[in-house]
Write an enzyme that holds these catalytic residues in place. Structure first.
Site, PDB file in Angstrom:
ATOM      1  N   ASP A  27      -9.676 -10.346   4.603  1.00  0.00           N
ATOM      2  CA  ASP A  27     -10.104 -10.293   3.198  1.00  0.00           C
ATOM      3  C   ASP A  27      -8.935 -10.555   2.264  1.00  0.00           C
ATOM      4  O   ASP A  27      -7.776 -10.452   2.658  1.00  0.00           O
ATOM      5  CB  ASP A  27     -10.578  -8.866   2.869  1.00  0.00           C
ATOM      6  CG  ASP A  27     -11.958  -8.584   3.394  1.00  0.00           C
ATOM      7  OD1 ASP A  27     -12.598  -9.505   3.906  1.00  0.00           O
ATOM      8  OD2 ASP A  27     -12.380  -7.418   3.280  1.00  0.00           O
ATOM      9  N   LYS A  30     -13.567 -13.632  -0.917  1.00  0.00           N
ATOM     10  CA  LYS A  30     -14.366 -12.472  -1.232  1.00  0.00           C
ATOM     11  C   LYS A  30     -13.572 -11.258  -1.692  1.00  0.00           C
ATOM     12  O   LYS A  30     -13.024 -10.512  -0.908  1.00  0.00           O
ATOM     13  CB  LYS A  30     -15.150 -12.062   0.003  1.00  0.00           C
ATOM     14  CG  LYS A  30     -16.473 -11.451  -0.275  1.00  0.00           C
ATOM     15  CD  LYS A  30     -17.450 -11.653   0.841  1.00  0.00           C
ATOM     16  CE  LYS A  30     -17.245 -10.768   2.047  1.00  0.00           C
ATOM     17  NZ  LYS A  30     -17.580  -9.380   1.831  1.00  0.00           N
ATOM     18  N   MET A  50     -15.854  -0.433  -6.798  1.00  0.00           N
ATOM     19  CA  MET A  50     -16.348  -1.626  -7.499  1.00  0.00           C
ATOM     20  C   MET A  50     -17.081  -1.261  -8.799  1.00  0.00           C
ATOM     21  O   MET A  50     -18.090  -1.873  -9.143  1.00  0.00           O
ATOM     22  CB  MET A  50     -17.295  -2.416  -6.584  1.00  0.00           C
ATOM     23  CG  MET A  50     -16.575  -2.981  -5.372  1.00  0.00           C
ATOM     24  SD  MET A  50     -17.676  -3.791  -4.204  1.00  0.00           S
ATOM     25  CE  MET A  50     -18.292  -2.403  -3.278  1.00  0.00           C
TER      26      MET A  50
HETATM   27  N1  SAH Z   1     -13.979  -1.190   2.654  1.00  0.00           N
HETATM   28  C1  SAH Z   1     -13.172  -0.849   1.500  1.00  0.00           C
HETATM   29  C2  SAH Z   1     -13.924  -1.049   0.204  1.00  0.00           C
HETATM   30  C3  SAH Z   1     -14.312  -2.486  -0.038  1.00  0.00           C
HETATM   31  S1  SAH Z   1     -15.089  -2.731  -1.585  1.00  0.00           S
HETATM   32  C4  SAH Z   1     -12.666   0.580   1.630  1.00  0.00           C
HETATM   33  O1  SAH Z   1     -13.110   1.315   2.516  1.00  0.00           O
HETATM   34  O2  SAH Z   1     -11.787   0.958   0.852  1.00  0.00           O
HETATM   35  C5  SAH Z   1     -13.711  -3.133  -2.617  1.00  0.00           C
HETATM   36  C6  SAH Z   1     -13.453  -1.996  -3.564  1.00  0.00           C
HETATM   37  O3  SAH Z   1     -12.663  -1.010  -2.919  1.00  0.00           O
HETATM   38  C7  SAH Z   1     -12.681  -2.381  -4.796  1.00  0.00           C
HETATM   39  O4  SAH Z   1     -13.506  -2.939  -5.784  1.00  0.00           O
HETATM   40  C8  SAH Z   1     -12.168  -1.023  -5.212  1.00  0.00           C
HETATM   41  O5  SAH Z   1     -13.185  -0.258  -5.804  1.00  0.00           O
HETATM   42  C9  SAH Z   1     -11.841  -0.400  -3.877  1.00  0.00           C
HETATM   43  N2  SAH Z   1     -10.451  -0.607  -3.474  1.00  0.00           N
HETATM   44  C10 SAH Z   1      -9.987  -1.259  -2.399  1.00  0.00           C
HETATM   45  N3  SAH Z   1      -8.643  -1.188  -2.327  1.00  0.00           N
HETATM   46  C11 SAH Z   1      -8.244  -0.474  -3.397  1.00  0.00           C
HETATM   47  C12 SAH Z   1      -6.981  -0.028  -3.878  1.00  0.00           C
HETATM   48  N4  SAH Z   1      -5.836  -0.301  -3.269  1.00  0.00           N
HETATM   49  N5  SAH Z   1      -6.964   0.705  -5.012  1.00  0.00           N
HETATM   50  C13 SAH Z   1      -8.076   1.026  -5.649  1.00  0.00           C
HETATM   51  N6  SAH Z   1      -9.302   0.633  -5.244  1.00  0.00           N
HETATM   52  C14 SAH Z   1      -9.387  -0.090  -4.125  1.00  0.00           C
END
Ligand code: SAH
Length: 276
Positions: free
Chosen positions: A58, A80, A195
């Site tokens: 990703d 994505k 998100m």
């Molecule tokens: N599978 C991932 C989430 C994917 S959806 C997980 O478990 O974390 C993507 C969302 O994850 C982003 O829009 C944000 O809301 C969050 N996200 C991912 N990395 C982040 C980070 N370093 N800091 C803050 N939010 C994060």
């Protein structure tokens, strides 16, 4: 001696000999990369990266983490960013299936945990339908690791016996109307939203309409666990008026937010990005 502490061959080289599962050719490992800081990668993820022939990753996965891939491994960027429409999901699963069927060890690397708002389930369904073997390697989800790095306990005995994780986007990038906001508002004292930056004003209005106190604290934790981590606090009433917020962000509603006053420990600027 603990093989991980064998300084002669480097701290991680011994993972080859450690009792990790064999990465079988023709299979897919669906791996969580954690929220960002390389140190939050699991040993299993590190081991998988060291053996994969193909890494399909990703956008949110950093170059530092990709640098753990075996020299010569093929790196495929699967686009994505969270929240954006993902018409390319079919292409991603097609790539995973084709590479696996060609006999490669395929590592699908996703931000956070593959099963938390990561479409990991859909990819597994596609692999199962094609008869491709797979393994899931869980990761530290941003909604857990991000809170930890901002000093917010996801649960705290004085505050909450339950916590709700939700997304602020649906498949099309719109505010998820499928979400029953009054039920979410009552679900638990602490809400952790993925998100949700784009639709935060609309979400805040719905939560207030559903009975959450307008002066409840809200935290935006952006770029969590990274040297660029940003923490912003305001109230739910103020959240209804926020226009642009840093992303990617985890947004937290509830009294847990103010525990950061005493627990926040991570000095992002001083972290240098080294192992978080
Ligand atoms: N599978 C991932 C989430 C994917 S959806 C997980 O478990 O974390 C993507 C969302 O994850 C982003 O829009 C944000 O809301 C969050 N996200 C991912 N990395 C982040 C980070 N370093 N800091 C803050 N939010 C994060």
């Amino acid at each position: 001696m603990n093989p991980l502490h064998n300084t002669e061959i480097g701290p991680f080289a011994a993972l080859d000999d450690a009792p990790f599962p064999r990465f079988e050719p023709g299979t897919v490992w669906l791996v969580g990369a954690g929220p960002g800081a390389p140190g939050l990668l699991t040993l299993m993820a590190y081991h998988g990266l060291a053996h994969a022939d193909v890494v399909v990753h990703d956008s949110l996965v950093s170059n530092t983490i990709l640098g753990f891939a075996r020299a010569g491994a093929e790196l495929i960027h699967a686009g994505k960013r969270g929240g954006k429409p993902s018409a390319d999901q079919t292409d991603i699963t097609k790539t995973l299936v084709a590479k696996a069927k060609s006999g490669a060890r395929v590592l699908r690397l996703k931000g956070g945990d593959p099963f938390m708002f990561g479409r990991g389930g859909e990819e597994c369904q596609a692999l199962a339908a094609e008869g491709v073997g797979f393994r899931i390697v869980p990761g530290v989800s941003a909604g857990i690791g991000g809170l930890a790095y901002a000093g917010l306990p996801a649960t705290h005995r004085d505050i909450n016996q339950s916590v709700t994780f939700l997304t602020g986007h649906d498949l099309t990038g719109a505010l998820p109307n499928a979400i029953d906001w009054p039920t979410v508002a009552r679900a638990s004292p602490v809400l952790v939203m993925y998100m949700a930056a784009k639709h935060l004003p609309a979400i805040a209005v719905r939560l207030i309409e559903a009975g959450r106190a307008p002066d409840e604290p809200v935290a935006v934790i952006a770029n969590a666990t990274l040297p660029e981590q940003i923490f912003v606090r305001f109230t739910l009433r103020e959240a209804a008026m926020q226009r642009s917020l840093p992303t990617p962000a985890i947004i937290v509603v509830g009294a847990a937010v103010d525990m950061a006053n005493t627990i926040a420990w991570f000095d992002a600027a001083a972290s240098n990005g080294l192992m978080g």
